[in-house]
Motif scaffolding. Sequence first.
Motif, PDB file in Angstrom:
ATOM      1  N   ILE A  26       0.757  -1.274   0.031  1.00 24.39           N
ATOM      2  CA  ILE A  26       0.009  -0.099  -0.046  1.00 24.39           C
ATOM      3  C   ILE A  26       0.926   1.064  -0.048  1.00 24.39           C
ATOM      4  CG2 ILE A  26      -1.757   1.038   1.338  1.00 24.39           C
ATOM      5  CD1 ILE A  26      -2.559  -1.460   2.392  1.00 24.39           C
ATOM      6  N   MET A  27       0.585   2.037  -0.809  1.00 24.85           N
ATOM      7  CA  MET A  27       1.391   3.314  -0.769  1.00 24.85           C
ATOM      8  C   MET A  27       0.223   4.599  -0.511  1.00 24.85           C
ATOM      9  SD  MET A  27       2.094   3.654  -4.953  1.00 24.85           S
ATOM     10  CE  MET A  27       1.850   5.123  -5.530  1.00 24.85           C
ATOM     11  N   CYS A  28       0.848   5.559   0.174  1.00 23.82           N
ATOM     12  CA  CYS A  28      -0.316   6.339   0.916  1.00 23.82           C
ATOM     13  C   CYS A  28      -0.157   7.749   0.298  1.00 23.82           C
ATOM     14  CB  CYS A  28      -0.289   6.403   2.188  1.00 23.82           C
ATOM     15  SG  CYS A  28      -1.514   7.484   3.190  1.00 23.82           S
ATOM     16  N   CYS A  29      -1.358   8.447   0.111  1.00 21.89           N
ATOM     17  CA  CYS A  29      -1.454   9.792   0.147  1.00 21.89           C
ATOM     18  C   CYS A  29      -0.762  10.554  -1.097  1.00 21.89           C
ATOM     19  CB  CYS A  29      -0.908  10.356   1.573  1.00 21.89           C
ATOM     20  SG  CYS A  29      -1.278   9.535   2.888  1.00 21.89           S
ATOM     21  N   GLN A  73     -11.668   5.434  -3.895  1.00 21.74           N
ATOM     22  CA  GLN A  73     -10.436   6.176  -3.414  1.00 21.74           C
ATOM     23  C   GLN A  73      -8.977   5.679  -3.574  1.00 21.74           C
ATOM     24  OE1 GLN A  73     -11.166   7.168   1.047  1.00 21.74           O
ATOM     25  NE2 GLN A  73     -13.257   5.801   0.761  1.00 21.74           N
ATOM     26  N   TYR A  74      -9.100   4.508  -3.922  1.00 17.34           N
ATOM     27  CA  TYR A  74      -8.125   3.625  -4.190  1.00 17.34           C
ATOM     28  C   TYR A  74      -7.632   3.101  -5.360  1.00 17.34           C
ATOM     29  CZ  TYR A  74      -8.749   3.275   0.941  1.00 17.34           C
ATOM     30  OH  TYR A  74      -8.789   3.521   2.209  1.00 17.34           O
ATOM     31  N   LEU A  93      -9.769  -1.818   0.020  1.00 20.95           N
ATOM     32  CA  LEU A  93      -8.485  -2.008  -0.293  1.00 20.95           C
ATOM     33  C   LEU A  93      -8.583  -3.240  -1.167  1.00 20.95           C
ATOM     34  CD1 LEU A  93      -6.855  -1.141   2.880  1.00 20.95           C
ATOM     35  CD2 LEU A  93      -6.394  -0.104   0.754  1.00 20.95           C
TER      36      LEU A  93
END
Length: 112
Positions: A26-29, A73-74, A93
Amino acid sequence: MERPIFSFWVNEFWGGNLFANGGGGIMCCAKFEGDTVKVTWILDMTKQQQIQGAVEERHEVQLSLPQRGRNDQYLHVRFDPGNKVRLGWSADLFSPFESSPTKAVSESIEVQ
């Protein structure tokens, strides 16, 4: 993908490394705007391959961003055999490339 990915980027935003044949991270933001993104990745190699003089295997592709749903969102990035890459949005997710697991409902039973 049958080989591990040493590192990958989406529009220069680093996504980490990935195991071969599944798994993920997971990579965020990061915020992805526009119609396309650039996905860059470097395939991993073993120490023995490095000793034998293997060169870095770097790939890059420009892809259209898929249609994004209201609740999405993802952004999922999937690396398939043959250095093919797919993108897909999801509201959670769970991968948009596989069927979502059935949501289990737990019931409490009062024991007397």
